[in-house]
Design a protein around this motif. Structure first.
Motif, PDB file in Angstrom:
ATOM      1  N   THR A  19       0.844  -1.187   0.000  1.00  0.00           N
ATOM      2  CA  THR A  19       0.000   0.000   0.000  1.00  0.00           C
ATOM      3  C   THR A  19       0.884   1.243   0.000  1.00  0.00           C
ATOM      4  O   THR A  19       1.933   1.272   0.624  1.00  0.00           O
ATOM      5  CB  THR A  19      -0.922   0.029   1.242  1.00  0.00           C
ATOM      6  OG1 THR A  19      -0.107   0.036   2.411  1.00  0.00           O
ATOM      7  CG2 THR A  19      -1.860  -1.160   1.258  1.00  0.00           C
ATOM      8  N   PRO A  20       0.457   2.271  -0.718  1.00  0.00           N
ATOM      9  CA  PRO A  20       1.247   3.499  -0.743  1.00  0.00           C
ATOM     10  C   PRO A  20       1.243   4.160   0.631  1.00  0.00           C
ATOM     11  O   PRO A  20       0.347   3.934   1.442  1.00  0.00           O
ATOM     12  CB  PRO A  20       0.544   4.358  -1.789  1.00  0.00           C
ATOM     13  CG  PRO A  20      -0.806   3.791  -1.944  1.00  0.00           C
ATOM     14  CD  PRO A  20      -0.739   2.354  -1.515  1.00  0.00           C
ATOM     15  N   GLU A  21       2.256   4.984   0.874  1.00  0.00           N
ATOM     16  CA  GLU A  21       2.316   5.701   2.137  1.00  0.00           C
ATOM     17  C   GLU A  21       1.116   6.628   2.263  1.00  0.00           C
ATOM     18  O   GLU A  21       0.641   7.170   1.284  1.00  0.00           O
ATOM     19  CB  GLU A  21       3.595   6.533   2.199  1.00  0.00           C
ATOM     20  CG  GLU A  21       4.844   5.709   2.341  1.00  0.00           C
ATOM     21  CD  GLU A  21       6.074   6.591   2.459  1.00  0.00           C
ATOM     22  OE1 GLU A  21       5.976   7.705   3.021  1.00  0.00           O
ATOM     23  OE2 GLU A  21       7.115   6.160   1.980  1.00  0.00           O
ATOM     24  N   GLU A  22       0.664   6.796   3.489  1.00  0.00           N
ATOM     25  CA  GLU A  22      -0.435   7.719   3.757  1.00  0.00           C
ATOM     26  C   GLU A  22       0.030   9.146   3.471  1.00  0.00           C
ATOM     27  O   GLU A  22       1.143   9.518   3.801  1.00  0.00           O
ATOM     28  CB  GLU A  22      -0.840   7.629   5.226  1.00  0.00           C
ATOM     29  CG  GLU A  22      -1.571   6.382   5.592  1.00  0.00           C
ATOM     30  CD  GLU A  22      -3.064   6.582   5.536  1.00  0.00           C
ATOM     31  OE1 GLU A  22      -3.558   7.712   5.716  1.00  0.00           O
ATOM     32  OE2 GLU A  22      -3.740   5.587   5.300  1.00  0.00           O
ATOM     33  N   PHE A  23      -0.843   9.938   2.867  1.00  0.00           N
ATOM     34  CA  PHE A  23      -0.531  11.340   2.628  1.00  0.00           C
ATOM     35  C   PHE A  23      -0.668  12.093   3.938  1.00  0.00           C
ATOM     36  O   PHE A  23      -1.610  11.878   4.703  1.00  0.00           O
ATOM     37  CB  PHE A  23      -1.479  11.937   1.583  1.00  0.00           C
ATOM     38  CG  PHE A  23      -1.239  13.409   1.383  1.00  0.00           C
ATOM     39  CD1 PHE A  23      -0.237  13.822   0.531  1.00  0.00           C
ATOM     40  CD2 PHE A  23      -1.970  14.357   2.063  1.00  0.00           C
ATOM     41  CE1 PHE A  23       0.022  15.176   0.354  1.00  0.00           C
ATOM     42  CE2 PHE A  23      -1.724  15.709   1.897  1.00  0.00           C
ATOM     43  CZ  PHE A  23      -0.729  16.127   1.037  1.00  0.00           C
ATOM     44  N   SER A  24       0.240  12.986   4.196  1.00  0.00           N
ATOM     45  CA  SER A  24       0.192  13.827   5.386  1.00  0.00           C
ATOM     46  C   SER A  24       0.457  15.271   4.964  1.00  0.00           C
ATOM     47  O   SER A  24       1.463  15.548   4.295  1.00  0.00           O
ATOM     48  CB  SER A  24       1.266  13.356   6.377  1.00  0.00           C
ATOM     49  OG  SER A  24       1.605  14.376   7.278  1.00  0.00           O
ATOM     50  N   ASP A  25      -0.441  16.165   5.369  1.00  0.00           N
ATOM     51  CA  ASP A  25      -0.228  17.580   5.084  1.00  0.00           C
ATOM     52  C   ASP A  25       1.102  18.046   5.655  1.00  0.00           C
ATOM     53  O   ASP A  25       1.850  18.768   4.994  1.00  0.00           O
ATOM     54  CB  ASP A  25      -1.352  18.429   5.681  1.00  0.00           C
ATOM     55  CG  ASP A  25      -2.672  18.309   4.946  1.00  0.00           C
ATOM     56  OD1 ASP A  25      -2.702  17.738   3.829  1.00  0.00           O
ATOM     57  OD2 ASP A  25      -3.680  18.801   5.487  1.00  0.00           O
ATOM     58  N   THR A  26       1.395  17.621   6.875  1.00  0.00           N
ATOM     59  CA  THR A  26       2.632  18.038   7.528  1.00  0.00           C
ATOM     60  C   THR A  26       3.851  17.550   6.758  1.00  0.00           C
ATOM     61  O   THR A  26       4.797  18.303   6.527  1.00  0.00           O
ATOM     62  CB  THR A  26       2.670  17.546   8.983  1.00  0.00           C
ATOM     63  OG1 THR A  26       1.541  18.105   9.680  1.00  0.00           O
ATOM     64  CG2 THR A  26       3.944  17.958   9.682  1.00  0.00           C
ATOM     65  N   ASP A  27       3.837  16.283   6.338  1.00  0.00           N
ATOM     66  CA  ASP A  27       4.966  15.760   5.564  1.00  0.00           C
ATOM     67  C   ASP A  27       5.130  16.502   4.243  1.00  0.00           C
ATOM     68  O   ASP A  27       6.251  16.816   3.831  1.00  0.00           O
ATOM     69  CB  ASP A  27       4.796  14.259   5.291  1.00  0.00           C
ATOM     70  CG  ASP A  27       4.938  13.409   6.542  1.00  0.00           C
ATOM     71  OD1 ASP A  27       5.446  13.911   7.575  1.00  0.00           O
ATOM     72  OD2 ASP A  27       4.531  12.234   6.498  1.00  0.00           O
ATOM     73  N   ALA A  28       4.028  16.802   3.579  1.00  0.00           N
ATOM     74  CA  ALA A  28       4.095  17.528   2.309  1.00  0.00           C
ATOM     75  C   ALA A  28       4.609  18.953   2.528  1.00  0.00           C
ATOM     76  O   ALA A  28       5.410  19.454   1.730  1.00  0.00           O
ATOM     77  CB  ALA A  28       2.724  17.546   1.637  1.00  0.00           C
TER      78      ALA A  28
END
Length: 155
Positions: free
Chosen positions: A6-15
């Motif tokens: 599964t792809p990594e979860e999107f995170s606003d903070t990481d982006a």
């Protein structure tokens, strides 16, 4: 070496952190470009430097507002030779790196972040063009290829 299917979860903070990393690199890079350029190239580099400083500060503020610790800039970055053609190509590369991070940020569910990402992506594309870069069909995607370029449904 466990890998997940599964792809990594999107995170606003990481982006936001990735975009901030690109902005740190751009601020450093444009300082170098400006110091080794003359005339119009120097003016253009300092205009770009100011834009990236402002963007860096916006990203830092947003991360602090989200109770995240903004990533610091690296102590040094890889830099090109001082020749005008190398400096120009490096500037276009800095903008392309910024484009890629803003494209990622555009995946946010937060309308304010999506707007920030769209405006920032557009500004980076325009700056890249002023440095001699070319228009791509999908700015921010590696090599300007679309999201599914070269992939089949089973990949």
């Amino acid at each position: 070496m466990g890998s997940s299917s599964t792809p990594e979860e999107f995170s606003d903070t990481d982006a936001l952190q990735e975009a901030l990393r690109a902005e740190h690199a751009a601020v450093y890079g444009y300082g170098y470009i400006g110091a080794h350029s003359t005339g119009a190239g120097r003016e253009r580099s300092y205009t770009s430097l100011d834009a990236h400083r402002a963007q860096r500060d916006t990203l830092r503020d947003e991360l602090v507002e989200r109770n995240a610790t903004p990533v610091a800039g690296a102590s040094a970055y890889e830099l090109p030779d001082r020749d005008d053609a190398e400096l120009t190509a490096f500037a276009a590369q800095l903008e392309e790196q910024a484009e890629q991070t803003y494209l990622q940020l555009a995946a946010s569910a937060d309308p304010w972040l999506r707007d920030l990402a769209a405006r920032s992506l557009q500004e980076a594309v325009v700056r890249r063009l002023t440095w001699g870069g070319s228009v791509t069909a999908f700015p921010g995607f590696p090599d300007g290829e679309g999201p599914q370029a070269g992939k089949s449904e089973t990949d």
